[in-house]
Motif scaffolding. Sequence first.
Motif, mmCIF file in Angstrom:
data_model
loop_
_atom_site.group_PDB
_atom_site.id
_atom_site.type_symbol
_atom_site.label_atom_id
_atom_site.label_comp_id
_atom_site.label_asym_id
_atom_site.label_seq_id
_atom_site.Cartn_x
_atom_site.Cartn_y
_atom_site.Cartn_z
ATOM 1 N N GLU A 228 55.229 29.268 49.946
ATOM 2 C CA GLU A 228 54.575 27.976 49.718
ATOM 3 C C GLU A 228 54.278 27.279 51.049
ATOM 4 O O GLU A 228 53.194 26.712 51.230
ATOM 5 C CB GLU A 228 55.442 27.082 48.823
ATOM 6 N N ARG B 247 51.222 28.970 52.448
ATOM 7 C CA ARG B 247 49.997 28.564 51.761
ATOM 8 C C ARG B 247 49.553 27.173 52.209
ATOM 9 O O ARG B 247 48.360 26.919 52.414
ATOM 10 C CB ARG B 247 50.205 28.607 50.250
ATOM 11 N N GLU C 236 47.881 38.906 44.542
ATOM 12 C CA GLU C 236 47.354 39.168 43.206
ATOM 13 C C GLU C 236 47.443 37.924 42.324
ATOM 14 O O GLU C 236 46.511 37.613 41.576
ATOM 15 C CB GLU C 236 48.102 40.337 42.560
ATOM 16 N N VAL C 237 48.548 37.204 42.425
ATOM 17 C CA VAL C 237 48.713 35.971 41.648
ATOM 18 C C VAL C 237 47.688 34.927 42.098
ATOM 19 O O VAL C 237 47.037 34.284 41.274
ATOM 20 C CB VAL C 237 50.152 35.411 41.796
ATOM 21 N N VAL C 238 47.510 34.778 43.411
ATOM 22 C CA VAL C 238 46.558 33.813 43.942
ATOM 23 C C VAL C 238 45.127 34.194 43.527
ATOM 24 O O VAL C 238 44.357 33.345 43.079
ATOM 25 C CB VAL C 238 46.684 33.701 45.478
ATOM 26 N N ASP C 239 44.789 35.462 43.644
ATOM 27 C CA ASP C 239 43.447 35.921 43.278
ATOM 28 C C ASP C 239 43.164 35.741 41.791
ATOM 29 O O ASP C 239 42.021 35.502 41.392
ATOM 30 C CB ASP C 239 43.241 37.392 43.651
ATOM 31 N N ALA C 240 44.189 35.865 40.960
ATOM 32 C CA ALA C 240 44.007 35.756 39.509
ATOM 33 C C ALA C 240 43.858 34.296 39.050
ATOM 34 O O ALA C 240 43.314 34.046 37.977
ATOM 35 C CB ALA C 240 45.174 36.415 38.784
ATOM 36 N N GLU C 241 44.317 33.353 39.872
ATOM 37 C CA GLU C 241 44.267 31.940 39.476
ATOM 38 C C GLU C 241 42.816 31.475 39.393
ATOM 39 O O GLU C 241 42.021 31.679 40.323
ATOM 40 C CB GLU C 241 45.020 31.094 40.499
ATOM 41 N N CYS C 242 42.462 30.872 38.282
ATOM 42 C CA CYS C 242 41.126 30.322 38.035
ATOM 43 C C CYS C 242 40.031 31.375 38.147
ATOM 44 O O CYS C 242 38.886 31.052 38.488
ATOM 45 C CB CYS C 242 40.826 29.153 38.986
ATOM 46 N N ALA C 243 40.371 32.626 37.907
ATOM 47 C CA ALA C 243 39.359 33.684 38.010
ATOM 48 C C ALA C 243 38.631 33.891 36.716
ATOM 49 O O ALA C 243 39.007 33.511 35.681
ATOM 50 C CB ALA C 243 40.025 34.991 38.425
#
Length: 151
Positions: free
Chosen positions: A18, A21, A144-151
């Motif tokens: 965190e 980020r 992967e979690v970041v890329d999947a957010e709001c995708a």
Amino acid sequence: MTLETGIDQAMTAARAVERLRLAEARLARRRQSDCGPSENARAAMRLILERADAGATLTPTEIAQSLGISTASVTGMLDRLRAGGLIDFVANPSDRRSKFVVPFDRDTDPDAIDPVTARIREFALGLPGDAADQITAFLDRVREVVDAECA
């Protein structure tokens, strides 16, 4: 290791991610106004240099698709990179309406474009092999979690 110790270590790692980020977000904001080319311009330059090194061509549309931004944004960004002497355009011989983006100065050091990446690479060279593998796996899962957010 006890369950409590494992949970504490996991929370420490999650807090570190965190903080990373948040630091990346601050850096992106600084780069938008204070610190040279934007993150997208830096990513575009890395892509342009990689393609040139591979002997491949690259169009502004391909840059837009790769970065996930509009072609209008890419046009302005490429104009600024050209004005800065970093890129040039050459006509596409098979389609005179399109153009290829090429690096202007092939002696440009990719690490000079993004010195943060160069410093991170230096740190990574000091990691023991097993730690590097574990960190890589962990960060890939975070990505992967970041890329999947709001995708």
